[in-house]
Design a protein around this motif. Structure first.
Motif, PDB file in Angstrom:
ATOM      1  N   LEU A  59       0.822  -1.208   0.000  1.00  0.00           N
ATOM      2  CA  LEU A  59       0.000   0.000   0.000  1.00  0.00           C
ATOM      3  C   LEU A  59       0.858   1.261   0.000  1.00  0.00           C
ATOM      4  N   ASN A  60       2.116   1.139   0.433  1.00  0.00           N
ATOM      5  CA  ASN A  60       3.023   2.289   0.468  1.00  0.00           C
ATOM      6  C   ASN A  60       3.869   2.426  -0.794  1.00  0.00           C
ATOM      7  N   TRP A  61       3.778   1.468  -1.704  1.00  0.00           N
ATOM      8  CA  TRP A  61       4.582   1.548  -2.923  1.00  0.00           C
ATOM      9  C   TRP A  61       4.155   2.738  -3.773  1.00  0.00           C
ATOM     10  N   PRO A  62       5.071   3.293  -4.566  1.00  0.00           N
ATOM     11  CA  PRO A  62       4.709   4.396  -5.470  1.00  0.00           C
ATOM     12  C   PRO A  62       3.609   3.962  -6.436  1.00  0.00           C
ATOM     13  N   TYR A  63       2.787   4.916  -6.819  1.00  0.00           N
ATOM     14  CA  TYR A  63       1.648   4.591  -7.682  1.00  0.00           C
ATOM     15  C   TYR A  63       2.106   4.033  -9.020  1.00  0.00           C
ATOM     16  N   TRP A  64       3.222   4.543  -9.533  1.00  0.00           N
ATOM     17  CA  TRP A  64       3.720   4.045 -10.827  1.00  0.00           C
ATOM     18  C   TRP A  64       4.108   2.574 -10.731  1.00  0.00           C
ATOM     19  N   LYS A  65       4.623   2.186  -9.568  1.00  0.00           N
ATOM     20  CA  LYS A  65       5.007   0.790  -9.376  1.00  0.00           C
ATOM     21  C   LYS A  65       3.770  -0.099  -9.329  1.00  0.00           C
ATOM     22  N   LYS A  66       2.731   0.362  -8.653  1.00  0.00           N
ATOM     23  CA  LYS A  66       1.485  -0.397  -8.607  1.00  0.00           C
ATOM     24  C   LYS A  66       0.906  -0.556 -10.009  1.00  0.00           C
ATOM     25  N   LEU A  67       0.921   0.529 -10.783  1.00  0.00           N
ATOM     26  CA  LEU A  67       0.369   0.480 -12.137  1.00  0.00           C
ATOM     27  C   LEU A  67       1.160  -0.475 -13.027  1.00  0.00           C
ATOM     28  N   SER A  68       2.488  -0.482 -12.872  1.00  0.00           N
ATOM     29  CA  SER A  68       3.300  -1.381 -13.696  1.00  0.00           C
ATOM     30  C   SER A  68       3.024  -2.842 -13.343  1.00  0.00           C
ATOM     31  N   ILE A  69       2.826  -3.126 -12.068  1.00  0.00           N
ATOM     32  CA  ILE A  69       2.502  -4.492 -11.644  1.00  0.00           C
ATOM     33  C   ILE A  69       1.172  -4.922 -12.246  1.00  0.00           C
ATOM     34  N   VAL A  70       0.163  -4.055 -12.136  1.00  0.00           N
ATOM     35  CA  VAL A  70      -1.148  -4.376 -12.699  1.00  0.00           C
ATOM     36  C   VAL A  70      -1.059  -4.558 -14.204  1.00  0.00           C
ATOM     37  N   ALA A  71      -0.301  -3.690 -14.879  1.00  0.00           N
ATOM     38  CA  ALA A  71      -0.180  -3.769 -16.340  1.00  0.00           C
ATOM     39  C   ALA A  71       0.421  -5.105 -16.771  1.00  0.00           C
ATOM     40  N   ILE A  72       1.463  -5.559 -16.085  1.00  0.00           N
ATOM     41  CA  ILE A  72       2.113  -6.820 -16.446  1.00  0.00           C
ATOM     42  C   ILE A  72       1.190  -8.000 -16.153  1.00  0.00           C
ATOM     43  N   LEU A  73       0.484  -7.954 -15.020  1.00  0.00           N
ATOM     44  CA  LEU A  73      -0.442  -9.038 -14.690  1.00  0.00           C
ATOM     45  C   LEU A  73      -1.644  -9.056 -15.641  1.00  0.00           C
ATOM     46  N   VAL A  74      -2.134  -7.886 -16.019  1.00  0.00           N
ATOM     47  CA  VAL A  74      -3.238  -7.821 -16.976  1.00  0.00           C
ATOM     48  C   VAL A  74      -2.778  -8.314 -18.346  1.00  0.00           C
ATOM     49  N   TYR A  75      -1.550  -7.974 -18.709  1.00  0.00           N
ATOM     50  CA  TYR A  75      -0.968  -8.505 -19.948  1.00  0.00           C
ATOM     51  C   TYR A  75      -0.943 -10.029 -19.903  1.00  0.00           C
ATOM     52  N   GLY A  76      -0.548 -10.584 -18.761  1.00  0.00           N
ATOM     53  CA  GLY A  76      -0.554 -12.036 -18.600  1.00  0.00           C
ATOM     54  C   GLY A  76      -1.958 -12.599 -18.648  1.00  0.00           C
ATOM     55  N   SER A  77      -2.914 -11.868 -18.076  1.00  0.00           N
ATOM     56  CA  SER A  77      -4.307 -12.321 -18.111  1.00  0.00           C
ATOM     57  C   SER A  77      -4.848 -12.288 -19.536  1.00  0.00           C
ATOM     58  N   CYS A  78      -4.450 -11.272 -20.306  1.00  0.00           N
ATOM     59  CA  CYS A  78      -4.847 -11.201 -21.722  1.00  0.00           C
ATOM     60  C   CYS A  78      -4.402 -12.446 -22.484  1.00  0.00           C
ATOM     61  N   LEU A  79      -3.209 -12.931 -22.147  1.00  0.00           N
ATOM     62  CA  LEU A  79      -2.646 -14.071 -22.884  1.00  0.00           C
ATOM     63  C   LEU A  79      -3.081 -15.404 -22.287  1.00  0.00           C
ATOM     64  N   CYS A  80      -2.876 -15.575 -20.989  1.00  0.00           N
ATOM     65  CA  CYS A  80      -3.069 -16.889 -20.370  1.00  0.00           C
ATOM     66  C   CYS A  80      -4.528 -17.208 -20.065  1.00  0.00           C
ATOM     67  N   ALA A  81      -5.369 -16.198 -19.920  1.00  0.00           N
ATOM     68  CA  ALA A  81      -6.783 -16.448 -19.637  1.00  0.00           C
ATOM     69  C   ALA A  81      -7.667 -16.056 -20.813  1.00  0.00           C
TER      70      ALA A  81
END
Length: 556
Positions: A59-81
């Protein structure tokens, strides 16, 4: 409580899930003034949960870091799911001719793949709870790469079937565990947008993948579907390893104000004040009976980039793996959880059922579409799902803040269910899709109905998911695994009878039945909305999981 949500009549001091979210500007001496708030336009929003003092708290991580994590996981969801599952939907007719087999046999490839996804769900849930989400996501992406390599080299029905089953083990984490990352990273008033993004990925993007897959099959051959996946999933696996650290974090329960059954704001305010330089001296003599682990000592140093690359970060639960494997099923003893599982899983299965018979309907007269043409039809549901996701993404969080401010600052998770009012159009689209397709009506009108169905379904799926995260956050991982299991088992069942049913009775009967079930499920939202708070209180006081000694959150 206004807006039709019935108040709890028990003597419970605080119903878990109900939180003070918005407040008028507090005076410096007020309890709420000591708590952490949002910034800018959200300055009057109390952060839920309250972040700890640890710089490694997500919860204390920078917002850009949170967004990058979500972007990579969503990219994985686009492909794997969203891609692996419907990968062959537009190519069913081509594969049936190549392997000289029936539509049903080709559909069964996807059925067995989704059966593998459903069966692996409890194991994925247990491993994620025990050892963290990072190793589970890495393993899932690796299975997608291996399965794609097998598919690209396959030249027989059995080898392609084996490839699809291996790919199936990549699906469950990116369909379910990804939702539980949202409360790891974001505060309550931020979750609606990201829930909508993930929902968009799992619904609308799965249709867009069919558009691309149909064109690739038509122009390059179906082997290239797997060639392209090797490259794209391989890139995602690298990004995942480098830039997605473990998001599971064990915050002291004092900070988890949305999970508490007592009003401990005064205690939390005192703990927060100990770290405020302006008040430290004034409270040195305070005797706080219960202290917070992370506030009674100097916060640990921030992890380095190399330290965050660790695949395993220790054991995150003291429960046995066997007990954790059964947790997703046992969570359904909670009727609120069961509602989310049944409604979201069943509604999702309906639009996949539409895709199962698309090639069967549109590859022959009066439509006579090629694999690419069948794939292009998925633009309708993609646009319908995308439009619904945009509407929800832009309005979900502002809506709950608006309602909360008019409820004396108190947030109730049931407010998340209000957008389901607009879901009825999905049932209309579902029924008319079958009727118009059977009559051979205008192709664009049929496709519009497909899009209308998904437009409504996204309102149900996204709202139910957001409600689940806010009302039962401590069970969110198991809840979404259970939902994923149900819908994948339904997908598997459909692969056995959908094509034969549509061929014998016609698509009109199939989707009239589905439409009737859709409306019935949507109507069940009404009693949940009205009695949801009372049930949350009842569950806390009569928690069947605790009686069975099953925990769905860390005891550390």
């Amino acid at each position: 409580m206004g807006f039709g949500i019935l108040e709890d009549k028990s003597d419970l001091a605080h119903v878990p899930g109900t939180v003070l979210l918005a407040e008028k500007i507090s005076q410096p001496g007020d309890v709420l003034a000591q708590l952490k708030h949002g910034s800018g336009a959200d300055a009057q929003i109390v952060l839920v949960p309250q972040p700890s003092e640890d710089p490694n708290d997500p919860l204390n991580w920078p917002y850009w870091k949170k967004l990058s994590i979500v972007a990579i996981l969503v990219y994985g969801s686009c492909l794997c799911a969203a891609t692996v599952g419907p990968l062959l939907n537009a190519s069913i007719a081509v594969l049936a001719m190549d392997f000289k087999t029936s539509f049903k046999d080709i559909t069964l490839m996807s059925g067995y793949q989704l059966l593998a996804a459903g069966c692996s769900g409890p194991i994925v849930s247990a491993l994620a709870r025990k050892y963290g989400k990072r190793p589970v996501f890495l393993a899932s992406s690796l299975f997608a790469v291996i399965g794609s390599i097998m598919g690209s080299a396959s030249h027989s029905y059995n080898t392609l079937l084996a490839a699809r089953i291996v790919q199936g083990f990549s699906i469950s984490a990116y369909e379910s565990i990804i939702f539980s990352v949202i409360p790891d990273l974001f505060f309550l008033h931020q979750r609606g947008l990201f829930t909508a993004i993930v929902s968009f990925t799992l619904s609308a993007v799965s249709n867009l993948s069919s558009v691309v897959a149909g064109a690739v099959t038509n122009n390059l051959g179906w082997h290239y579907l797997f060639h392209l996946l090797i490259v794209t999933v391989g890139l995602q696996l690298i990004l995942l390893y480098l830039f997605v650290p473990e998001t599971t974090y064990h915050r002291d329960r004092l900070y988890e104000v949305d999970l508490a059954s007592t009003d401990n704001l005064q205690e939390l305010a005192e703990a927060e004040a100990r770290h405020d330089p302006r008040t430290q001296k004034a409270i040195q003599d305070l005797k706080i009976e219960k202290t917070v682990t992370n506030t009674s000592s100097v916060p640990p140093p921030k992890k380095t980039f190399i330290q965050e690359l660790a695949i395993f970060t220790g054991t995150h639960s003291d429960e046995s793996l066997i007990q954790l494997v059964f947790a997703p099923v046992l969570c359904c003893l909670n009727l609120g959880v069961l509602w989310v599982v049944v409604v979201s899983g069943t509604v999702t299965s309906f639009y996949v059922g539409m895709a199962y018979v698309a090639a069967q309907i549109f590859s022959f007269p009066p439509y006579n579409l090629t694999a690419a043409g069948v794939g292009y039809l998925s633009l309708g549901p993609f646009l319908g799902g995308a439009l619904a996701s945009i509407v929800l993404g832009l309005t979900n969080d502002p809506l709950i803040i608006w309602f909360t401010k008019r409820n004396k600052g108190i947030f109730e998770p049931e407010i998340r269910l209000l957008p389901i009012i607009f879901s009825s159009v999905g049932g209309v689209g579902l029924i008319l899709y079958g009727v118009l397709a059977q009559r051979g009506d205008n192709l664009y009108l049929v496709d519009f109905m497909w899009g209308l169905m998904l437009f409504g379904a996204v309102f149900i799926f996204t709202s139910a998911s957001a409600y689940a995260i806010d009302a039962y956050r401590d069970m969110s991982s198991e809840l979404f695994i259970a939902s994923m299991m149900l819908k994948n088992f339904l997908f598997y069942a459909y692969s056995y009878f959908m094509n034969d049913w549509a061929a014998s009775a016609g698509p009109a009967q199939v989707f009239e039945v589905f439409g009737g079930v859709y409306f019935a499920l949507a109507l069940t939202t009404i009693p949940l909305y009205i009695f949801g708070k009372r049930y949350r209180s009842f569950w806390h006081r009569h928690n069947l999981l605790e009686m069975l000694h099953v925990r769905t959150h860390s005891a550390f």
